[in-house]
Design a protein around this motif. Structure first.
Motif, PDB file in Angstrom:
ATOM      1  N   SER A   5     -29.273 -16.522 -33.286  1.00 29.18           N
ATOM      2  CA  SER A   5     -29.404 -17.846 -33.894  1.00 29.18           C
ATOM      3  C   SER A   5     -28.517 -18.026 -35.112  1.00 29.18           C
ATOM      4  CB  SER A   5     -30.867 -18.100 -34.266  1.00 29.18           C
ATOM      5  OG  SER A   5     -31.323 -17.164 -35.220  1.00 29.18           O
ATOM      6  N   GLU A   6     -28.316 -16.974 -35.895  1.00 29.44           N
ATOM      7  CA  GLU A   6     -27.463 -17.094 -37.074  1.00 29.44           C
ATOM      8  C   GLU A   6     -26.025 -17.400 -36.680  1.00 29.44           C
ATOM      9  OE1 GLU A   6     -27.728 -13.774 -39.673  1.00 29.44           O
ATOM     10  OE2 GLU A   6     -29.862 -14.059 -40.120  1.00 29.44           O
ATOM     11  N   THR A   7     -25.548 -16.754 -35.635  1.00 31.47           N
ATOM     12  CA  THR A   7     -24.196 -17.018 -35.153  1.00 31.47           C
ATOM     13  C   THR A   7     -24.072 -18.438 -34.625  1.00 31.47           C
ATOM     14  OG1 THR A   7     -23.888 -14.683 -34.560  1.00 31.47           O
ATOM     15  CG2 THR A   7     -22.429 -16.283 -33.498  1.00 31.47           C
ATOM     16  N   LEU A   8     -25.072 -18.898 -33.895  1.00 34.86           N
ATOM     17  CA  LEU A   8     -25.059 -20.258 -33.365  1.00 34.86           C
ATOM     18  C   LEU A   8     -25.121 -21.291 -34.484  1.00 34.86           C
ATOM     19  CD1 LEU A   8     -27.443 -19.610 -30.365  1.00 34.86           C
ATOM     20  CD2 LEU A   8     -25.089 -20.428 -30.165  1.00 34.86           C
ATOM     21  N   GLN A   9     -25.973 -21.057 -35.477  1.00 33.84           N
ATOM     22  CA  GLN A   9     -26.064 -21.976 -36.601  1.00 33.84           C
ATOM     23  C   GLN A   9     -24.750 -22.053 -37.353  1.00 33.84           C
ATOM     24  OE1 GLN A   9     -29.506 -20.312 -38.587  1.00 33.84           O
ATOM     25  NE2 GLN A   9     -30.839 -21.937 -37.832  1.00 33.84           N
ATOM     26  N   ALA A  10     -24.125 -20.890 -37.576  1.00 35.57           N
ATOM     27  CA  ALA A  10     -22.847 -20.864 -38.285  1.00 35.57           C
ATOM     28  C   ALA A  10     -21.768 -21.599 -37.490  1.00 35.57           C
ATOM     29  CB  ALA A  10     -22.427 -19.422 -38.549  1.00 35.57           C
ATOM     30  N   PHE A  11     -21.782 -21.441 -36.179  1.00 39.95           N
ATOM     31  CA  PHE A  11     -20.793 -22.126 -35.351  1.00 39.95           C
ATOM     32  C   PHE A  11     -20.943 -23.639 -35.465  1.00 39.95           C
ATOM     33  CE2 PHE A  11     -19.739 -24.177 -31.289  1.00 39.95           C
ATOM     34  CZ  PHE A  11     -18.383 -23.920 -31.247  1.00 39.95           C
ATOM     35  N   TYR A  12     -22.166 -24.153 -35.328  1.00 36.73           N
ATOM     36  CA  TYR A  12     -22.370 -25.598 -35.381  1.00 36.73           C
ATOM     37  C   TYR A  12     -22.166 -26.171 -36.782  1.00 36.73           C
ATOM     38  CZ  TYR A  12     -23.695 -26.195 -30.539  1.00 36.73           C
ATOM     39  OH  TYR A  12     -23.657 -26.266 -29.167  1.00 36.73           O
ATOM     40  N   ALA A  13     -22.208 -25.325 -37.797  1.00 38.95           N
ATOM     41  CA  ALA A  13     -21.920 -25.767 -39.160  1.00 38.95           C
ATOM     42  C   ALA A  13     -20.422 -25.822 -39.435  1.00 38.95           C
ATOM     43  CB  ALA A  13     -22.594 -24.841 -40.169  1.00 38.95           C
ATOM     44  N   SER A  14     -19.610 -25.247 -38.542  1.00 44.29           N
ATOM     45  CA  SER A  14     -18.158 -25.218 -38.717  1.00 44.29           C
ATOM     46  C   SER A  14     -17.536 -26.507 -38.188  1.00 44.29           C
ATOM     47  CB  SER A  14     -17.565 -24.022 -37.978  1.00 44.29           C
ATOM     48  OG  SER A  14     -17.655 -24.210 -36.571  1.00 44.29           O
ATOM     49  N   ALA A  15     -16.261 -26.718 -38.544  1.00 48.32           N
ATOM     50  CA  ALA A  15     -15.549 -27.903 -38.066  1.00 48.32           C
ATOM     51  C   ALA A  15     -15.429 -27.900 -36.548  1.00 48.32           C
ATOM     52  CB  ALA A  15     -14.175 -27.972 -38.715  1.00 48.32           C
ATOM     53  N   LEU A  16     -15.178 -26.731 -35.961  1.00 45.04           N
ATOM     54  CA  LEU A  16     -15.056 -26.630 -34.506  1.00 45.04           C
ATOM     55  C   LEU A  16     -16.398 -26.918 -33.835  1.00 45.04           C
ATOM     56  CD1 LEU A  16     -13.047 -25.976 -32.246  1.00 45.04           C
ATOM     57  CD2 LEU A  16     -13.766 -23.577 -32.406  1.00 45.04           C
ATOM     58  N   HIS A  68     -32.834 -14.729 -29.413  1.00 40.47           N
ATOM     59  CA  HIS A  68     -32.039 -15.501 -30.373  1.00 40.47           C
ATOM     60  C   HIS A  68     -32.387 -15.121 -31.815  1.00 40.47           C
ATOM     61  CE1 HIS A  68     -29.680 -18.035 -27.920  1.00 40.47           C
ATOM     62  NE2 HIS A  68     -30.584 -18.913 -27.577  1.00 40.47           N
ATOM     63  N   GLY A  69     -33.649 -14.755 -32.050  1.00 38.99           N
ATOM     64  CA  GLY A  69     -34.106 -14.512 -33.411  1.00 38.99           C
ATOM     65  C   GLY A  69     -34.707 -15.769 -34.019  1.00 38.99           C
ATOM     66  N   ALA A  70     -35.411 -15.580 -35.135  1.00 42.73           N
ATOM     67  CA  ALA A  70     -36.126 -16.683 -35.779  1.00 42.73           C
ATOM     68  C   ALA A  70     -35.157 -17.680 -36.401  1.00 42.73           C
ATOM     69  CB  ALA A  70     -37.071 -16.141 -36.846  1.00 42.73           C
ATOM     70  N   GLN A  71     -35.564 -18.941 -36.393  1.00 38.81           N
ATOM     71  CA  GLN A  71     -34.797 -20.004 -37.023  1.00 38.81           C
ATOM     72  C   GLN A  71     -35.758 -21.113 -37.416  1.00 38.81           C
ATOM     73  OE1 GLN A  71     -32.538 -22.422 -34.056  1.00 38.81           O
ATOM     74  NE2 GLN A  71     -33.096 -20.788 -32.642  1.00 38.81           N
ATOM     75  N   ASP A  76     -36.803 -30.536 -42.203  1.00 40.17           N
ATOM     76  CA  ASP A  76     -37.818 -31.296 -42.932  1.00 40.17           C
ATOM     77  C   ASP A  76     -39.034 -31.491 -42.031  1.00 40.17           C
ATOM     78  OD1 ASP A  76     -36.002 -32.939 -41.341  1.00 40.17           O
ATOM     79  OD2 ASP A  76     -37.254 -34.615 -41.996  1.00 40.17           O
ATOM     80  N   GLY A  77     -40.199 -31.534 -42.619  1.00 37.59           N
ATOM     81  CA  GLY A  77     -41.417 -31.731 -41.835  1.00 37.59           C
ATOM     82  C   GLY A  77     -41.980 -30.437 -41.279  1.00 37.59           C
ATOM     83  N   LYS A  78     -42.964 -30.573 -40.415  1.00 35.99           N
ATOM     84  CA  LYS A  78     -43.638 -29.414 -39.841  1.00 35.99           C
ATOM     85  C   LYS A  78     -42.737 -28.708 -38.828  1.00 35.99           C
ATOM     86  CE  LYS A  78     -48.277 -31.393 -40.318  1.00 35.99           C
ATOM     87  NZ  LYS A  78     -49.520 -31.809 -39.588  1.00 35.99           N
ATOM     88  N   ALA A  79     -42.910 -27.390 -38.751  1.00 37.61           N
ATOM     89  CA  ALA A  79     -42.117 -26.599 -37.806  1.00 37.61           C
ATOM     90  C   ALA A  79     -42.433 -27.026 -36.373  1.00 37.61           C
ATOM     91  CB  ALA A  79     -42.411 -25.117 -37.990  1.00 37.61           C
ATOM     92  N   ALA A  80     -41.386 -27.119 -35.550  1.00 38.76           N
ATOM     93  CA  ALA A  80     -41.561 -27.545 -34.160  1.00 38.76           C
ATOM     94  C   ALA A  80     -40.792 -26.630 -33.214  1.00 38.76           C
ATOM     95  CB  ALA A  80     -41.093 -28.990 -33.995  1.00 38.76           C
ATOM     96  N   LEU A  81     -40.597 -25.388 -33.627  1.00 37.75           N
ATOM     97  CA  LEU A  81     -39.860 -24.430 -32.796  1.00 37.75           C
ATOM     98  C   LEU A  81     -40.707 -23.195 -32.550  1.00 37.75           C
ATOM     99  CD1 LEU A  81     -36.189 -23.455 -32.831  1.00 37.75           C
ATOM    100  CD2 LEU A  81     -37.861 -21.629 -33.114  1.00 37.75           C
ATOM    101  N   VAL A  82     -40.655 -22.716 -31.306  1.00 35.33           N
ATOM    102  CA  VAL A  82     -41.393 -21.516 -30.933  1.00 35.33           C
ATOM    103  C   VAL A  82     -40.448 -20.528 -30.261  1.00 35.33           C
ATOM    104  CG1 VAL A  82     -42.057 -22.540 -28.710  1.00 35.33           C
ATOM    105  CG2 VAL A  82     -43.385 -20.628 -29.634  1.00 35.33           C
ATOM    106  N   LEU A  83     -40.580 -19.251 -30.585  1.00 33.54           N
ATOM    107  CA  LEU A  83     -39.836 -18.201 -29.892  1.00 33.54           C
ATOM    108  C   LEU A  83     -40.640 -17.751 -28.689  1.00 33.54           C
ATOM    109  CD1 LEU A  83     -38.491 -16.017 -32.853  1.00 33.54           C
ATOM    110  CD2 LEU A  83     -37.283 -17.770 -31.550  1.00 33.54           C
ATOM    111  N   THR A  84     -39.987 -17.551 -27.573  1.00 29.70           N
ATOM    112  CA  THR A  84     -40.719 -17.298 -26.338  1.00 29.70           C
ATOM    113  C   THR A  84     -39.905 -16.447 -25.379  1.00 29.70           C
ATOM    114  OG1 THR A  84     -41.764 -18.405 -24.435  1.00 29.70           O
ATOM    115  CG2 THR A  84     -39.811 -19.438 -25.361  1.00 29.70           C
ATOM    116  N   GLU A  85     -40.564 -15.899 -24.375  1.00 31.77           N
ATOM    117  CA  GLU A  85     -39.865 -15.275 -23.264  1.00 31.77           C
ATOM    118  C   GLU A  85     -39.230 -16.381 -22.424  1.00 31.77           C
ATOM    119  OE1 GLU A  85     -42.198 -12.481 -21.009  1.00 31.77           O
ATOM    120  OE2 GLU A  85     -43.537 -12.144 -22.726  1.00 31.77           O
ATOM    121  N   GLU A  86     -38.042 -16.121 -21.905  1.00 25.37           N
ATOM    122  CA  GLU A  86     -37.310 -17.185 -21.225  1.00 25.37           C
ATOM    123  C   GLU A  86     -37.993 -17.668 -19.945  1.00 25.37           C
ATOM    124  OE1 GLU A  86     -34.031 -14.700 -18.610  1.00 25.37           O
ATOM    125  OE2 GLU A  86     -33.519 -15.304 -20.640  1.00 25.37           O
TER     126      GLU A  86
END
Length: 247
Positions: A5-16, A68-71, A76-86
């Motif tokens: 998840s950290e790699t994905l977050q960093a990618f989407y934060a980039s210009a590309l 993916h790991g925690a993210q 803002d607001g209440k958490a709406a993400l759950v980690l799960t088996e695929e």
């Protein structure tokens, strides 16, 4: 091994990554302008594409593979993400009207089992959009982006996989024609390249977006498709002012 998840977050934060989000969202908005009053689920790393629906949907939940790991989502607001088996979502049957899959199917250990679990949690008239790397595009070969990991798909392969998991394909499109390079002039001209690519070399977009609906009745087995998929309507290109519906 999944991209974390950290790699994905960093990618989407980039210009590309911003180019990817903008071009994929154009196509997504053409198919689903909003999610008014609907229950929506994002699977994989779908947060960049779910934000636009939070204001209109009755409920929006993100489910990410534990690898993916925690993210934190939303910010803002209440958490709406759950980690799960695929292939084992902690969700009730027949709940979600809209399901968006991004950064998930390419690295799934068992794609069919994964899609059948998605089928289980979808409402009878539910709709699904898969965003996946296009086997024919440059992005599937770019190791410096998340789309260069896992298995890319051709449109035929993705359609056959959805059919095998009891989904009925209704629309498809390609997006992301700019090359996967973080060069300033290319980034600035990405929108122009997108328009040219849709016209001049439509088969080589970096992403495939495929929309399908949940099929309730089993159909007789069919031979694997070997021809290009031309029967379904394409997801139309979004206009700069108002998106158009697929159906």
């Amino acid at each position: 091994m999944r991209v974390d998840s950290e790699t994905l977050q960093a990618f989407y934060a980039s210009a590309l990554g911003g180019v990817v989000q903008r071009q994929a969202t154009r196509r997504l908005a053409a198919a689903w302008p909003d999610a008014a009053g609907r229950d929506m689920l994002g699977v994989g790393f779908a947060a960049p594409y779910l934000e636009r629906y939070r204001a209109s949907a009755r409920r929006v939940i993100a489910a990410a593979p534990a690898q993916h790991g925690a993210q934190a989502w939303p910010r803002d607001g209440k958490a709406a993400l759950v980690l799960t088996e695929e292939a084992r979502l902690p969700l009730m049957d027949a709940v979600f009207d809209r399901v968006l899959i991004a950064h998930a199917l390419e690295e799934a250990a068992n794609p069919r089992a994964f899609l059948r679990e998605i089928w289980r949690v979808m409402a009878p008239e539910g709709r699904l959009i898969v965003i996946a790397a296009n086997r024919s595009g440059l992005w599937a070969r770019a190791d410096q982006t998340p789309f260069g990991h896992g298995r890319p798909f051709s449109r035929t392969q993705l359609a056959d996989l959805l059919d095998d998991a009891m989904f009925l394909r209704v629309a498809s499109a390609r997006a992301l024609y700019a090359p996967p390079w973080s060069w300033g002039p290319l980034l600035k001209g990405a929108d122009m390249i997108e328009r040219l690519g849709e016209t001049l070399w439509p088969a080589f977009g970096g992403l495939i977006l495929m929309e399908a609906t949940k099929r309730l009745a089993a159909e007789p087995p069919r031979a694997p498709s070997r021809a290009p998929l031309r029967s379904a309507q394409p997801i139309p290109a979004a206009k700069t002012d108002l998106p158009t519906r697929v159906r």
